[in-house]
Structures are given as C-alpha cells and as structure tokens.
Write a protein that holds these residues in place. Structure first.
Motif, PDB file in Angstrom:
ATOM      1  N   GLY A 148       0.775  -1.228   0.000  1.00 53.89           N
ATOM      2  CA  GLY A 148       0.000   0.000   0.000  1.00 53.89           C
ATOM      3  C   GLY A 148       0.806   1.276   0.000  1.00 53.89           C
ATOM      4  O   GLY A 148       0.366   2.302  -0.540  1.00 53.89           O
ATOM      5  N   GLY A 153      -2.342  -6.071   6.050  1.00 56.63           N
ATOM      6  CA  GLY A 153      -3.194  -4.883   6.071  1.00 56.63           C
ATOM      7  C   GLY A 153      -3.990  -4.709   4.796  1.00 56.63           C
ATOM      8  O   GLY A 153      -5.172  -4.351   4.829  1.00 56.63           O
ATOM      9  N   VAL A 154      -3.362  -4.992   3.643  1.00 58.45           N
ATOM     10  CA  VAL A 154      -4.084  -4.878   2.376  1.00 58.45           C
ATOM     11  C   VAL A 154      -5.107  -6.004   2.254  1.00 58.45           C
ATOM     12  O   VAL A 154      -6.197  -5.809   1.685  1.00 58.45           O
ATOM     13  CB  VAL A 154      -3.104  -4.885   1.190  1.00 58.45           C
ATOM     14  N   LEU A 205      -8.119  -4.788   3.843  1.00 59.25           N
ATOM     15  CA  LEU A 205      -8.787  -3.758   3.050  1.00 59.25           C
ATOM     16  C   LEU A 205      -9.595  -4.332   1.887  1.00 59.25           C
ATOM     17  O   LEU A 205     -10.430  -3.637   1.306  1.00 59.25           O
ATOM     18  CB  LEU A 205      -7.751  -2.770   2.509  1.00 59.25           C
ATOM     19  N   ALA A 247     -13.125  -3.951   2.880  1.00 63.13           N
ATOM     20  CA  ALA A 247     -13.573  -2.626   3.325  1.00 63.13           C
ATOM     21  C   ALA A 247     -14.584  -2.064   2.310  1.00 63.13           C
ATOM     22  O   ALA A 247     -14.767  -2.587   1.212  1.00 63.13           O
ATOM     23  CB  ALA A 247     -12.380  -1.692   3.451  1.00 63.13           C
ATOM     24  N   GLU A 295     -11.036   9.144  -0.400  1.00 64.30           N
ATOM     25  CA  GLU A 295     -11.172   7.830   0.239  1.00 64.30           C
ATOM     26  C   GLU A 295      -9.982   6.925  -0.095  1.00 64.30           C
ATOM     27  O   GLU A 295      -9.543   6.137   0.746  1.00 64.30           O
ATOM     28  CB  GLU A 295     -12.481   7.176  -0.203  1.00 64.30           C
ATOM     29  N   TYR A 300      -5.141   6.825   4.205  1.00 64.26           N
ATOM     30  CA  TYR A 300      -3.948   6.474   4.991  1.00 64.26           C
ATOM     31  C   TYR A 300      -2.690   7.120   4.413  1.00 64.26           C
ATOM     32  O   TYR A 300      -1.584   6.784   4.805  1.00 64.26           O
ATOM     33  CB  TYR A 300      -3.764   4.958   5.043  1.00 64.26           C
ATOM     34  N   GLY A 320      -3.132   2.055  -0.576  1.00 67.02           N
ATOM     35  CA  GLY A 320      -3.505   0.765  -0.022  1.00 67.02           C
ATOM     36  C   GLY A 320      -4.981   0.417  -0.168  1.00 67.02           C
ATOM     37  O   GLY A 320      -5.324  -0.703  -0.567  1.00 67.02           O
ATOM     38  N   PRO A 321      -5.912   1.332   0.157  1.00 69.54           N
ATOM     39  CA  PRO A 321      -7.335   1.007  -0.007  1.00 69.54           C
ATOM     40  C   PRO A 321      -7.708   0.634  -1.439  1.00 69.54           C
ATOM     41  O   PRO A 321      -8.515  -0.268  -1.663  1.00 69.54           O
ATOM     42  CB  PRO A 321      -8.034   2.292   0.453  1.00 69.54           C
ATOM     43  N   GLY A 352      -6.366  -2.932  -2.168  1.00 67.37           N
ATOM     44  CA  GLY A 352      -7.259  -3.932  -1.592  1.00 67.37           C
ATOM     45  C   GLY A 352      -8.529  -4.104  -2.417  1.00 67.37           C
ATOM     46  O   GLY A 352      -9.006  -5.221  -2.634  1.00 67.37           O
ATOM     47  N   GLN A 353      -9.089  -2.980  -2.864  1.00 65.52           N
ATOM     48  CA  GLN A 353     -10.322  -3.032  -3.651  1.00 65.52           C
ATOM     49  C   GLN A 353     -10.102  -3.751  -4.981  1.00 65.52           C
ATOM     50  O   GLN A 353     -10.943  -4.564  -5.415  1.00 65.52           O
ATOM     51  CB  GLN A 353     -10.827  -1.618  -3.908  1.00 65.52           C
ATOM     52  N   THR A 362      -5.864 -11.371   9.302  1.00 66.79           N
ATOM     53  CA  THR A 362      -5.433 -10.537   8.181  1.00 66.79           C
ATOM     54  C   THR A 362      -4.272  -9.651   8.626  1.00 66.79           C
ATOM     55  O   THR A 362      -3.118 -10.039   8.504  1.00 66.79           O
ATOM     56  CB  THR A 362      -6.600  -9.687   7.652  1.00 66.79           C
TER      57      THR A 362
END
Length: 486
Positions: free
Chosen positions: A178, A264-265, A268, A271, A279, A283, A287-288, A291-292, A313
């Motif tokens: 991320g 961490g990913v 996400l 999430a 958005e 962080y 990273g978000p 993850g998506q 996770t």
C-alpha cells in the motif's frame, strides 16, 4: 511434569504499522511413560492484542527507536505482564522497514527490551512463513491434498509462502504494498518506490512524485499490480510480473489448490469501496485501492485455485511470530542452566551419511573442515562462536558416539581454546549421552550444552531459552536477513 504454560510475545514493526500480541503456549508430553520424554506445544492461546500503530519513522530512511520503545512499554503495562514472565517470542522487522539504515540495530535493541528470551529477526522469507502460519495456511495444508498459498500484503512488500502438508516448500516476495505510492486527497503524489519503476514502465503505466494522479490512474495501477502478482504465482505470465519480485525468482510453477491473502491490504479487500481520491488516500497511500482491486480480481477473474479466507489478516505476521515460532527440545539434553538463555548463535552443520560417520578418517576430515570454516567466518574468542548441528547419524552405537565426542572435543579445543562454551545440536535423541561424553573429555573447558529434537540448516540462527522444569528448552530457529544495502 505432564504439562506447563509459558508466555510468549510477538512484535511486528512493519512498513506501515507496528503491533504486538501476548500469547501463552501449553507444553504437553507426547510420549508414553515408558519411553523418552518428548514434549510439544499442544495449545496456543491469544491473551492480548495491541492496537495497530503507525510505524514511527525519522524521515524516510530511519526507524524511531524511542517512540517504538515507548509504545511497547505502554502495551506491556496494558497487557498486565512483566518482562520476566516472557519466555519465548519474536521481534520481526518486516517489509521495506527491514531496509532502513538502523533496522539491524533496532531489532536487537527491541528484543533486549522485550523479555529474557525474545528473538530478533528480519527477512522476507521468514516473514512470509510466520504470516502464513498466523493466517492458518499451514494448518489448512495439513487438511487437504494440495498446496496452500498465503500472501501477506503490507505497506512495502507481499510475502508469499507455499505450504504442503504442513511444511513450507517455497517462498517468494513481491514489491506489492500500500505505501509504494503515497499521495494526498487531491492526488498529489509525494513518493513512488523505486522498486516498482521498471514494472510501471514495462506495463506502460506512469506515476511520479511531484505530479498529480487521477482516480482512474491509481485504479489502473492497482488493478495491474494485483493481476501481475496473481499471474506470477499461478504461472500464467512471469516476464513482466517478475519485475515485481524482490530477490530470488521462482524456478518452477507450483500448482496451487487454495489461496488466501492476509496483511493490512488483505483486510482492506473487505472494506467499503473507495469512490474518490479522498477515500483512496485516507492512509496517505494507495492501499485502499490496492485492496479493492484485489477483491475485484477475486470476484471477476478466473485463476486456477480456490480462494479461502485467512484466519487473520493484518495481525497474521505478529500472531505467527508470537504463537508459532517456538519449538521445544527436551527428550534428552545436557545443559548447564546458568548458561542460558543464549541468543543469536549462527549454525554450522556437520552432515554425513551413516557410513561416513563410521569412517574415522572421514569423520576427522569433516570435523576439521567445519571448525576451520567456523574460524574463518566467526574468528576465535571467549564467546560462543556458533552452534554445531549434527545430521544424518541415525542409530548411534556406544563406540561411534565416543568417537564423535573425541573428534568434536579435540577439534574444538584446538581451534577455540579460549571459548568457554560449546553448543551442539542433535536431530536425534542422543544429546544427553553425547553431552556427557563431551563433558568427560573437556572437563568444563569448555562447558557443554547439547540439545536434541531440533532441525536446523546452515545459515540459520538459533536461540536457546531458560530451561522449563529442568530439561525442557524453548528453541527458536530463524534467519537474520537484512537488506544487503545496509
């Protein structure tokens, strides 16, 4: 003693986050009353998990030791434990944090401040294995016929491990994480890791520090990065995706039955979707979005494996370090308790076939060779230079055991006359007899520590904890591997 509990700590200082857990491990006797006592860790319980902290850094290239120390001190107080209660565990520096210029110093400093027997360790291979254990992939591989892969994705790296029937058979590390691209809510890019520039160019993608990126641009990079990592692991394509590999490339394509993502990913992936740059950058990185896009690939694209959910996770690595890193020696041991604990002993290995052990000339040659290698690598001093691991003996007669003891004692006193302690590790249950034979020949100069039931390899390091109930020794075998640029 039929069973006993010990407390263990795990501390993970990662690229993005720092966290700690406290667990307790139950030791149980696994052998019958009429055979040699053999103890194993039969149960692991999580007692305390800290909040997830942002890893404190000084600039981009140095870890803030004082701030991390303050975090750990506060967390020990919250957990209600003292350092003297901790009997095993690990401090692991992971991801790009392991390449910071003071990482090697920091990891040892934290280990010293974290209990009487806490291991200092770093390295992507070990990190991947620990995360895979913490995520449950190792346990899952014992329940199915095929290979199980877990990829732990954090801020700077993605560490993949392949498990087959409970054993780690391969690892590979990717520059996927991320914090490889850092940006603010307007899309202003402040950092792009140099580790991904070749891959970006090969994919026809562009993002540079000092420029402003769009939502679509960041989305495409995250999507292509997700596909490249999965293409590499499945063997679909490795020429361009291989540019994301850190360190050694995989030489073969290993079929995968089940696949999970932790870190961490990984968290996400589940999430809420990110709809704009505000958005995406909550962080300070992408990273978000990564993850998506991993979740999108999982749902919409086909790969030759079955996706499974990890047990953990973002705490997978620290769970693995604190609850899965300790082994037990104690069927037969020869020790002097006041010499323990001993930390960070490098391993030299004397591995011979049965017929070679029984050949006096060959045994003398090999013993001399391994001690000469130790002298070149570690020098000669009063400290313990290394632990000598014996492998391949199998059944050992009285005469052979005495011959081995004589060769080892003579060579050690010849090459390490100033050393006060000799450490020997046996794969088989012969440590007590061999230790006594060595003691009779050395007469306390050097002292002898001889343990069994532990398998190690050349290049490993080993830590020996304080004895539990007299003869049970907690042991952690690990690799101290830091970035070669340090």
């Amino acid at each position: 003693m039929e069973e006993q509990w010990i407390k263990s700590v795990g501390i993970d200082v990662g690229t993005s986050t720092t966290k700690m857990i406290v667990s307790r491990l139950r030791l149980g006797r696994m052998s019958s009353t009429f055979s040699l006592p053999r103890f194993q860790i039969v149960e692991r319980q999580l007692l305390y998990a800290s909040p997830v902290y942002t890893t404190p850094l000084i600039g981009f290239d140095e870890i803030d030791a004082e701030r991390i120390g303050a975090i750990l001190k506060d967390e020990y107080q919250k957990a209600g434990i003292s350092l003297s209660e901790i009997k095993s565990g690990a401090v692991i520096i992971t991801g790009e944090t392991a390449s910071k210029k003071n990482a090697q110093h920091i990891v040892h400093l934290l280990a010293e401040r974290s209990g009487d027997f806490v291991v200092a360790t770093a390295g992507a291979d070990l990190e991947g294995v620990l995360a895979g254990k913490g995520a449950g992939a190792q346990k899952r591989s014992q329940a199915i016929a095929g290979n199980v892969v877990n990829v732990d994705i954090g801020g700077g790296t993605a560490n993949a491990v392949f498990f087959y029937r409970g054993k780690a058979i391969a690892t590979v590390t990717f520059h996927v994480g991320g914090r490889l691209i850092r940006l603010d809510e307007r899309g202003a890019v402040s950092y792009v890791s140099p580790n991904i520039t070749s891959w970006l160019t090969a994919k026809g993608l562009s993002v540079r520090a000092g420029e402003t990126a769009t939502y679509a641009q960041i989305q495409e990079i995250a999507l292509q990065m997700s596909r490249s990592m999965l293409d590499y692991l499945s063997g679909r394509e490795r020429q361009i995706s291989g540019l994301l590999v850190s360190g050694q490339q995989m030489q073969e394509v290993i079929p995968v039955e089940e696949f999970s993502i932790s870190g961490g990913v990984g968290a996400l992936m589940h999430a809420d979707p990110v709809r704009d740059l505000t958005e995406v950058s909550r962080y300070g990185d992408f990273g978000p979005m990564l993850g998506q896009m991993l979740q999108q690939v999982r749902e919409r694209e086909t790969y030759p494996f079955r996706w499974i959910e990890p047990e953990q996770t973002f705490r997978a690595t620290v769970i693995g370090a604190g609850m899965q890193s300790t082994e037990i020696s104690g069927s037969t041991v020869h020790i002097k308790p006041e010499l323990l604990p001993i930390k960070n002993l490098p391993i030299l290995k004397l591995e011979l076939a049965r017929e070679e052990w029984e050949n006096p000339v060959r045994l003398h040659q090999e013993a001399t060779s391994v001690y000469e290698l130790g002298l070149r690598l570690f020098g000669s001093s009063a400290a313990i230079p290394f632990a000598l691991a014996l492998s391949g003996i199998g059944y050992c007669s009285y005469a052979l055991l005495q011959r081995i003891a004589q060769e080892l004692a003579d060579a050690y006193k010849r090459y390490y006359s100033e050393s006060k302690t000799m450490v020997v590790i046996c794969e088989t249950d012969m440590a007590k007899a061999l230790g006594q034979a060595l003691f009779l020949r050395c007469k306390g100069a050097p002292e002898i520590i001889c343990i069994d039931q532990v398998r190690v390899e050349y290049g490993d390091y080993i830590d020996l904890g304080e004895p539990i109930s007299g003869t049970i020794i907690p042991v952690v075998v690990k690799t101290l591997a830091f970035d070669e640029r340090m």
